[in-house]
Each structure stands twice: as structure tokens, then as C-alpha cells.
Design an enzyme around this catalytic site. Structure first.
Site, PDB file in Angstrom:
ATOM      1  N   LYS A  53       0.716  -1.008   0.013  1.00 46.42           N
ATOM      2  CA  LYS A  53      -0.028   0.018   0.138  1.00 46.42           C
ATOM      3  C   LYS A  53       0.760   1.329   0.013  1.00 46.42           C
ATOM      4  CE  LYS A  53      -3.475  -0.806  -0.397  1.00 46.42           C
ATOM      5  NZ  LYS A  53      -4.188  -1.094  -1.809  1.00 46.42           N
ATOM      6  N   HIS A 103       7.532  -7.155  -2.153  1.00 44.72           N
ATOM      7  CA  HIS A 103       7.199  -6.527  -0.815  1.00 44.72           C
ATOM      8  C   HIS A 103       8.515  -7.131   0.244  1.00 44.72           C
ATOM      9  CE1 HIS A 103       3.832  -4.517  -2.344  1.00 44.72           C
ATOM     10  NE2 HIS A 103       3.093  -5.565  -2.125  1.00 44.72           N
ATOM     11  N   SER A 133      -4.939   2.232   4.652  1.00 49.31           N
ATOM     12  CA  SER A 133      -5.410   1.384   3.147  1.00 49.31           C
ATOM     13  C   SER A 133      -5.143  -0.082   3.389  1.00 49.31           C
ATOM     14  CB  SER A 133      -3.984   2.147   2.353  1.00 49.31           C
ATOM     15  OG  SER A 133      -4.374   1.661   1.056  1.00 49.31           O
ATOM     16  N   TYR A 195       6.329   8.353  -1.719  1.00 50.07           N
ATOM     17  CA  TYR A 195       4.966   8.545  -2.239  1.00 50.07           C
ATOM     18  C   TYR A 195       4.449  10.075  -2.247  1.00 50.07           C
ATOM     19  CZ  TYR A 195      -0.077   7.376  -2.308  1.00 50.07           C
ATOM     20  OH  TYR A 195      -1.436   7.241  -2.702  1.00 50.07           O
TER      21      TYR A 195
END
Length: 292
Positions: A53, A103, A133, A195
Site C-alpha cells: 500500500k 514487498h 489503506s 509517495y
């Protein structure tokens, strides 16, 4: 004695989990993760490394467009190039340069990543937004072909946050993940992307990634890629344009990967007490104040 995976399942996760080297993983991919270190890579492979996420779909699509040199969507979903999920035979069929996403922690990756000097793009996000999220996705998803008619997570937000900040979740602690990748970035030249910076000026971050990959593009192409990969456009492409072969299927009404794509939604979820506790854990784990 309870293990991280057992604690996670007892806390509300309904899918099978297995501990691999102390990290909870989906039992579905546990064997692959165990043997991944010996997997052979190519020296032009590119790895996108993110905690769940943190903008994985977004950045993976951007990287593919950079390599293609144009704002054109890939044929398949990013799951077609998920390093720890696809078999070695499936990944061998991909044309070079392959752009994998993962990940996993640095120590879990194939040893050939470091030996060959593969390009690595590491993206991180405000961990509070990641937590929200993740909860929204896991508590709204039911596998279409699953044997259980249950959501992936059946507990409350408070239950989830407790497991999340203690690392009792698939792929382990976000704090450990951030710590280990930060340490790796101190030793090796990798492209670090935030991000929130992509949200503020995506074209600029695309330029940084392209230059790191030694694939500079015209300025107008950075803008075109940013527009094509905006939240609404990429969501539409993934759901309506792309081949759905590698799209995980969920029961009707279940949440997909794309929710809001915004920063700061954690403020609508965290209580004052939860926020203060999270900050303390962050500071203890990473030896610095919470930066967001």
C-alpha cells in the site's frame, strides 16, 4: 509457543499464514520465499521494492512507461511480475528488461540482485496511511475462489492497528521494512522515492527515476506519463483496458487495490491515543521522530 503468523491469524486474519525466517507470509507463497535467494536474475532486471500500500501499482506502471519511452499502459496487471508470487518459469518468459515488484526485505531477495548490481527503486509512504489503506483492503476483500466466505480480516480497526504496528501481518513490520531498506540505501546506490513527493510533483519524480535508470526522456513525456498514471486514469486502465489474466479476483462488492490514492487519510482513523503510541513505536524502532 505462538509465532507471528499464529498471532496474526488469531487476531483476525482468515487466510493461512506461515512464518518464513521470522516474517509472517501467506502460506500460498511461503515455499517460494524460502527458495528465492537462489533464484537467477538478469543483470538488466529492475526491482521495485515497496511495503504494501505504498504506491506499488502506480510506480510499477511508471517504470514500465519509462522503459518503453512512452505513456502506454502495460498489457497485464503488475501481478504478472510479482517476484515472490510468480514461478521462476513464468518470470523467465518476460522480456528484458524485466521490471519486478516485491514487498520483501533486502535479506530475503535473491543473492543475484546484489551480485549483478540490479537497479532498485525503493518507494516509501507515510506508514499511518499505509496502515489505513491496508485495513480498508483486507477488511473488504473476499477471494472469489476461496474456500471461506469471509473477508481477509474480520477484526476491528483497533485490532488491525495493534497487529500492524507489532508486525503481526503479511510481510512483517513496516518499521523493520523501513529500517532495513534505509540501511541498504546507505550502502548501495538505489533510487529512493517518497509517495508524498509523487503526489506533489509526479513528473519530477518520474524524471528522477528515468535518470537513475539511465533512460532520460523528453520533458513532455514525463508529463504525459504522470497524467496517464494519475489515480483515476490508472484505476480505469487497470479495470477496463488491461488484460485481466493476472488480476486477483474478489467476490462482487469486495474492495480492489485502488481506494483513494490520497495522503493524510490516517487523520480520519487514528485516535489521539493511537497516534501517540504509533509515534513512540516509530521513534523507538527507527531512532528518529515521526517525520510526517
Amino acid at each position: 509457543m505462538s509465532t507471528p503468523a499464529k498471532i496474526a491469524m488469531a487476531g483476525g486474519f482468515t487466510f493461512d499464514m506461515t512464518d518464513v525466517d521470522g516474517v509472517p507470509e501467506m502460506t500460498l507463497i511461503a515455499d517460494t520465499v524460502r527458495t528465492l535467494k537462489s533464484r537467477r536474475l538478469r543483470n538488466d532486471d529492475i526491482l521495485l521494492c515497496t511495503y504494501p500500500k505504498s504506491g506499488t501499482h502506480w510506480t510499477w506502471e511508471i517504470l514500465n512507461m519509462i522503459v518503453a519511452g512512452k505513456a502506454e499502459y502495460t498489457k497485464h496487471w503488475q501481478n504478472s511480475a510479482w517476484l515472490e508470487y510468480r514461478t521462476e518459469e513464468e518470470l523467465e518468459e518476460l522480456a528484458s528488461p524485466r521490471i519486478f515488484h516485491t514487498h520483501l526485505l533486502p535479506r530475503q531477495l535473491p543473492e543475484s540482485v546484489w551480485r549483478l548490481g540490479c537497479k532498485i527503486v525503493y518507494v516509501w509512504r507515510n506508514p499511518k496511511d499505509c496502515a489505513v489503506s491496508s485495513f480498508c483492503q483486507e477488511s473488504s476483500q473476499m477471494w472469489k475462489d476461496g474456500s471461506q466466505d469471509k473477508y481477509n480480516f474480520t477484526g476491528s480497526w483497533d485490532d488491525f492497528l495493534s497487529l500492524y504496528q507489532d508486525g503481526y501481518i503479511v510481510f512483517g513490520s513496516i518499521f523493520d521494512y523501513t529500517h532495513d531498506w534505509n540501511k541498504t540505501a546507505e550502502k548501495l546506490t538505489i533510487c529512493q522515492v517518497q509517495y508524498e513527493d509523487m503526489k506533489k510533483n509526479c513528473a519530477n519524480e518520474i524524471r528522477r527515476m528515468a535518470e537513475y535508470l539511465n533512460r532520460p526522456l523528453p520533458e513532455k513525456t514525463y508529463v504525459e506519463i504522470a497524467e496517464a498514471c494519475s489515480f483515476s486514469n490508472l484505476k480505469h486502465a487497470n479495470e477496463n483496458i488491461k488484460d485481466q489474466t493476472y488480476h486477483f479476483k474478489w467476490q462482487q462488492g469486495s474492495s480492489g487495490y485502488f481506494r483513494k490514492g490520497k495522503s493524510g487519510d490516517w487523520k480520519n482513523w487514528f485516535t489521539v491515543a493511537q497516534n501517540e503510541k504509533f509515534d513512540k513505536i516509530y521513534e523507538a524502532k527507527l531512532k528518529k521522530p515521526f517525520p510526517y
